[in-house]
Design a protein around this motif. Sequence first.
Motif, PDB file in Angstrom:
ATOM      1  N   VAL A   1      83.731 -45.581 -40.384  1.00  0.00           N
ATOM      2  CA  VAL A   1      82.832 -46.636 -39.702  1.00  0.00           C
ATOM      3  C   VAL A   1      81.413 -46.220 -39.275  1.00  0.00           C
ATOM      4  CG1 VAL A   1      82.571 -48.588 -37.955  1.00  0.00           C
ATOM      5  CG2 VAL A   1      84.744 -48.110 -38.933  1.00  0.00           C
ATOM      6  N   GLN A   2      81.318 -45.308 -38.693  1.00  0.00           N
ATOM      7  CA  GLN A   2      80.176 -44.778 -38.368  1.00  0.00           C
ATOM      8  C   GLN A   2      79.288 -44.090 -39.344  1.00  0.00           C
ATOM      9  OE1 GLN A   2      79.891 -42.878 -34.101  1.00  0.00           O
ATOM     10  NE2 GLN A   2      79.009 -41.257 -35.254  1.00  0.00           N
ATOM     11  N   CYS A   3      79.814 -43.665 -40.264  1.00  0.00           N
ATOM     12  CA  CYS A   3      79.083 -43.253 -41.560  1.00  0.00           C
ATOM     13  C   CYS A   3      78.026 -44.179 -42.093  1.00  0.00           C
ATOM     14  CB  CYS A   3      79.968 -42.768 -42.735  1.00  0.00           C
ATOM     15  SG  CYS A   3      78.945 -42.392 -43.973  1.00  0.00           S
ATOM     16  N   LEU A   4      78.322 -45.496 -42.058  1.00  0.00           N
ATOM     17  CA  LEU A   4      77.880 -46.753 -42.646  1.00  0.00           C
ATOM     18  C   LEU A   4      77.013 -47.100 -41.489  1.00  0.00           C
ATOM     19  CD1 LEU A   4      80.233 -49.080 -44.559  1.00  0.00           C
ATOM     20  CD2 LEU A   4      79.105 -46.953 -45.433  1.00  0.00           C
ATOM     21  N   ARG A   5      77.197 -47.007 -40.229  1.00  0.00           N
ATOM     22  CA  ARG A   5      76.264 -47.517 -39.166  1.00  0.00           C
ATOM     23  C   ARG A   5      75.066 -46.574 -38.983  1.00  0.00           C
ATOM     24  NH1 ARG A   5      79.616 -49.656 -34.330  1.00  0.00           N
ATOM     25  NH2 ARG A   5      80.249 -51.032 -35.844  1.00  0.00           N
ATOM     26  N   MET A   6      75.451 -45.278 -39.224  1.00  0.00           N
ATOM     27  CA  MET A   6      74.256 -44.306 -39.095  1.00  0.00           C
ATOM     28  C   MET A   6      73.431 -44.156 -40.267  1.00  0.00           C
ATOM     29  SD  MET A   6      74.695 -44.136 -35.907  1.00  0.00           S
ATOM     30  CE  MET A   6      73.220 -43.230 -35.505  1.00  0.00           C
ATOM     31  N   ILE A   7      74.022 -44.348 -41.443  1.00  0.00           N
ATOM     32  CA  ILE A   7      73.188 -44.215 -42.732  1.00  0.00           C
ATOM     33  C   ILE A   7      72.396 -45.662 -42.524  1.00  0.00           C
ATOM     34  CG2 ILE A   7      73.318 -45.112 -45.162  1.00  0.00           C
ATOM     35  CD1 ILE A   7      75.654 -42.889 -45.477  1.00  0.00           C
ATOM     36  N   GLY A   8      72.763 -46.748 -42.131  1.00  0.00           N
ATOM     37  CA  GLY A   8      71.876 -48.049 -42.211  1.00  0.00           C
ATOM     38  C   GLY A   8      70.939 -47.771 -40.873  1.00  0.00           C
ATOM     39  N   TYR A   9      71.028 -47.097 -39.847  1.00  0.00           N
ATOM     40  CA  TYR A   9      70.159 -46.760 -38.886  1.00  0.00           C
ATOM     41  C   TYR A   9      68.891 -46.000 -39.331  1.00  0.00           C
ATOM     42  CZ  TYR A   9      68.566 -44.603 -34.350  1.00  0.00           C
ATOM     43  OH  TYR A   9      67.916 -43.963 -33.434  1.00  0.00           O
ATOM     44  N   GLY A  10      69.106 -44.952 -40.122  1.00  0.00           N
ATOM     45  CA  GLY A  10      68.355 -44.210 -40.888  1.00  0.00           C
ATOM     46  C   GLY A  10      67.419 -44.841 -41.776  1.00  0.00           C
ATOM     47  N   MET A  11      68.113 -45.906 -42.816  1.00  0.00           N
ATOM     48  CA  MET A  11      67.278 -46.641 -43.640  1.00  0.00           C
ATOM     49  C   MET A  11      66.359 -47.644 -42.762  1.00  0.00           C
ATOM     50  SD  MET A  11      69.632 -47.127 -46.842  1.00  0.00           S
ATOM     51  CE  MET A  11      70.350 -45.938 -47.734  1.00  0.00           C
ATOM     52  N   ASP A  12      67.091 -48.412 -41.690  1.00  0.00           N
ATOM     53  CA  ASP A  12      66.159 -49.113 -40.736  1.00  0.00           C
ATOM     54  C   ASP A  12      65.044 -48.452 -40.411  1.00  0.00           C
ATOM     55  OD1 ASP A  12      67.919 -51.162 -41.475  1.00  0.00           O
ATOM     56  OD2 ASP A  12      68.805 -50.783 -39.618  1.00  0.00           O
ATOM     57  N   PHE A  13      65.212 -47.230 -39.930  1.00  0.00           N
ATOM     58  CA  PHE A  13      63.991 -46.359 -39.522  1.00  0.00           C
ATOM     59  C   PHE A  13      62.987 -46.081 -40.424  1.00  0.00           C
ATOM     60  CE2 PHE A  13      62.236 -42.266 -38.364  1.00  0.00           C
ATOM     61  CZ  PHE A  13      61.486 -42.367 -37.128  1.00  0.00           C
ATOM     62  N   MET A  14      63.448 -45.900 -41.791  1.00  0.00           N
ATOM     63  CA  MET A  14      62.416 -45.600 -42.705  1.00  0.00           C
ATOM     64  C   MET A  14      61.768 -47.033 -43.009  1.00  0.00           C
ATOM     65  SD  MET A  14      63.435 -45.074 -46.876  1.00  0.00           S
ATOM     66  CE  MET A  14      64.447 -46.324 -46.925  1.00  0.00           C
ATOM     67  N   ASP A  15      62.328 -48.192 -43.112  1.00  0.00           N
ATOM     68  CA  ASP A  15      61.818 -49.415 -43.332  1.00  0.00           C
ATOM     69  C   ASP A  15      60.835 -49.963 -42.216  1.00  0.00           C
ATOM     70  OD1 ASP A  15      63.213 -49.512 -45.529  1.00  0.00           O
ATOM     71  OD2 ASP A  15      64.794 -50.889 -44.659  1.00  0.00           O
ATOM     72  N   GLY A  16      60.906 -49.203 -41.125  1.00  0.00           N
ATOM     73  CA  GLY A  16      59.985 -49.489 -40.152  1.00  0.00           C
ATOM     74  C   GLY A  16      58.755 -48.619 -40.212  1.00  0.00           C
ATOM     75  N   GLN A  17      58.606 -47.945 -41.304  1.00  0.00           N
ATOM     76  CA  GLN A  17      57.189 -47.161 -41.355  1.00  0.00           C
ATOM     77  C   GLN A  17      55.995 -48.037 -41.442  1.00  0.00           C
ATOM     78  OE1 GLN A  17      57.105 -43.431 -42.454  1.00  0.00           O
ATOM     79  NE2 GLN A  17      54.892 -44.059 -41.877  1.00  0.00           N
ATOM     80  N   PRO A  18      54.930 -47.577 -40.586  1.00  0.00           N
ATOM     81  CA  PRO A  18      53.948 -48.587 -40.484  1.00  0.00           C
ATOM     82  C   PRO A  18      53.288 -48.384 -41.987  1.00  0.00           C
ATOM     83  CG  PRO A  18      53.977 -47.122 -38.700  1.00  0.00           C
ATOM     84  CD  PRO A  18      55.086 -46.568 -39.623  1.00  0.00           C
ATOM     85  N   LYS A  19      52.691 -49.517 -42.218  1.00  0.00           N
ATOM     86  CA  LYS A  19      52.213 -49.856 -43.625  1.00  0.00           C
ATOM     87  C   LYS A  19      50.683 -49.579 -43.567  1.00  0.00           C
ATOM     88  CE  LYS A  19      55.794 -52.856 -45.571  1.00  0.00           C
ATOM     89  NZ  LYS A  19      56.008 -54.129 -46.302  1.00  0.00           N
ATOM     90  N   SER A  20      50.050 -49.665 -42.380  1.00  0.00           N
ATOM     91  CA  SER A  20      48.637 -49.387 -42.161  1.00  0.00           C
ATOM     92  C   SER A  20      48.228 -47.983 -42.024  1.00  0.00           C
ATOM     93  CB  SER A  20      48.308 -50.406 -40.976  1.00  0.00           C
ATOM     94  OG  SER A  20      49.075 -49.738 -39.798  1.00  0.00           O
ATOM     95  N   GLY A  21      47.101 -47.602 -42.100  1.00  0.00           N
ATOM     96  CA  GLY A  21      46.489 -46.326 -41.836  1.00  0.00           C
ATOM     97  C   GLY A  21      46.707 -45.723 -40.606  1.00  0.00           C
ATOM     98  N   LYS A  22      46.872 -46.836 -39.479  1.00  0.00           N
ATOM     99  CA  LYS A  22      46.970 -46.408 -38.151  1.00  0.00           C
ATOM    100  C   LYS A  22      48.487 -45.828 -37.973  1.00  0.00           C
ATOM    101  CE  LYS A  22      44.095 -49.819 -36.433  1.00  0.00           C
ATOM    102  NZ  LYS A  22      43.786 -51.044 -35.556  1.00  0.00           N
TER     103      LYS A  22
END
Length: 559
Positions: free
Chosen positions: A160-181
């Motif tokens: 169960v935790q494998c999926l949860r933490m994989i999703g956590y990592g992908m959500d962190f990736m998707d939160g990458q700021p798109k602006s130059g700041k």
Amino acid sequence: MESILRQAHEQVLPAWFAPKPSSPYLDYGLTHSASLASGIPEPSLRLLLTVLAGYPISIFYRLIFLNKTSSIVGESARNSFFLVSGLLMSYYFNSFDIIHPLTTCVGTWLICRVVALVAPKNRSLASTLSFAFNFGYLLTSYKYAATEEYDICYTMQQCVQCLRMIGYGMDFMDGQPKSGKKKDVTPASEEKKVDTPAPAAPAPAPAGPAVVRDKTPISFGRDIALAQLPTLAETIGYAFFPFAFLVGPQFSFSLYKKFISMELFNVPIPASAAGSDEAKAAAAATANGIPQGSLRYATRCFFLGIFYLGLGQVLGGLFPTAALLGKAFLERSFAERVFIFWWTGKTILNKYLGIWTIGEGPCVLSGITFNGYDAQGKPEWDGLRNVNPINYEFATSLTQIVTSFNMNTNFWAKLYVFKRLRFLGNKNLSALGVLLFLAVWHGTHIGYFFCFGLEFMDMETERRMSARFGKPINAFIARQTGVAHVVAKAVWGVITWLLTTSALYFAAVPFDLLQLDKSIQAVQTINYLGIYFMLGLLFLDIFLSIVMPKKRSKSIKTE
């Protein structure tokens, strides 16, 4: 170098990943004594007791912490409660093997933290490393902890935790700021933070169109990207959420954050329902500012889950999977064997319906499943249900099964695997990739691959047959009137229901038997009926496509 690798393979890895004996002081032998008295295997009993323990713990949380009007209880206090209670429940189930989910949880956070500091503009690296770390750890656990039977040990939580933490990592990736700041990724623990009470319960919206939240599941909304790295304490509280760490459901960190901050309950009652009796009752929230109705829904979950587990015990005694491998089974008529095979497959899946439904109850009592209000202004609490019993039991297509069985895991797979395989340029390849991932995620037993391979072929067959025969038949039924319409619709419904359940239950048997030789021996007893029937329909569609090619429409259709 070779000797070091050999030593790691033969000594170090088995010593780390092999299940360890339970602590003698874990519960002073009470679970073992109860197991001997009830006849239920100790691992199964420990699993059931861990899930049931969620009820008193969620009630305690509900009385003390589920409060929007308190000036004392805040976000960090709620998270601390879930962190401590989740770790204690995990220790009861895993004993010393709690080290494994702790390792992957803290390890994933450290990966994201280090990447945020070293390569803040390359969060995809954190996602890739998190995926490799969690999935690799799970597969290594299977290698050294799995047996030839269905294992109830620390690998259940690890799965169960494998999926949860994989999703956590992908959500962190998707939160990458798109602006130059450069965006601040400092964990909140290193910031000065003051707990403040959440705002009071919202009143009915005075004007404007009805605001009704997207319905089940709410596990993964549109705003799940993590612009800022959560604190380690929040990450552990999320990973070890006491009512979902063992049997699910899956949900995003974003939902967990909204829940502990009480933002989850800031949903206005639809303006169109402002004057209804349901809306007035909803506005009259409990003293702590939380909408009513969750206790009734949780009670339903408990008794429905108990019913499914009890039914599973009864049917399990009548239709055990092992009986399909006995000589006595072959002495029965072919019709009897097919009938028993069908019921055996249904029995296998009943235990999942039971444990998921029971596990939903504590989630409901805690409040995390709040799903806004319906069009009449009535609060809904089905936001994290993992199974829709009515839709599942009466499904007339495998597509309906997917949307009503293990719903949150299927939604997770769609979001984090299917959509991420978009680069393949083919939905069938993406779907095959999802099923392959889920087969490996369940374990290395060949029975899982057998099951999901059949599921892929059955889904493809259903898609072709629906386009070839389903649409014309449904159009024919729609043209009928009166009794003819009712009879035709009922007959077609029974036929499609029987085909759907037969395909599902046929694939469930290899899923339970795990081993290839046992799976083949079982399906051989009914002369590979499910496989031959499916292949026959596929070849029929291919043949008809050759002799009766479809005419291309000149009109251009848009979705």
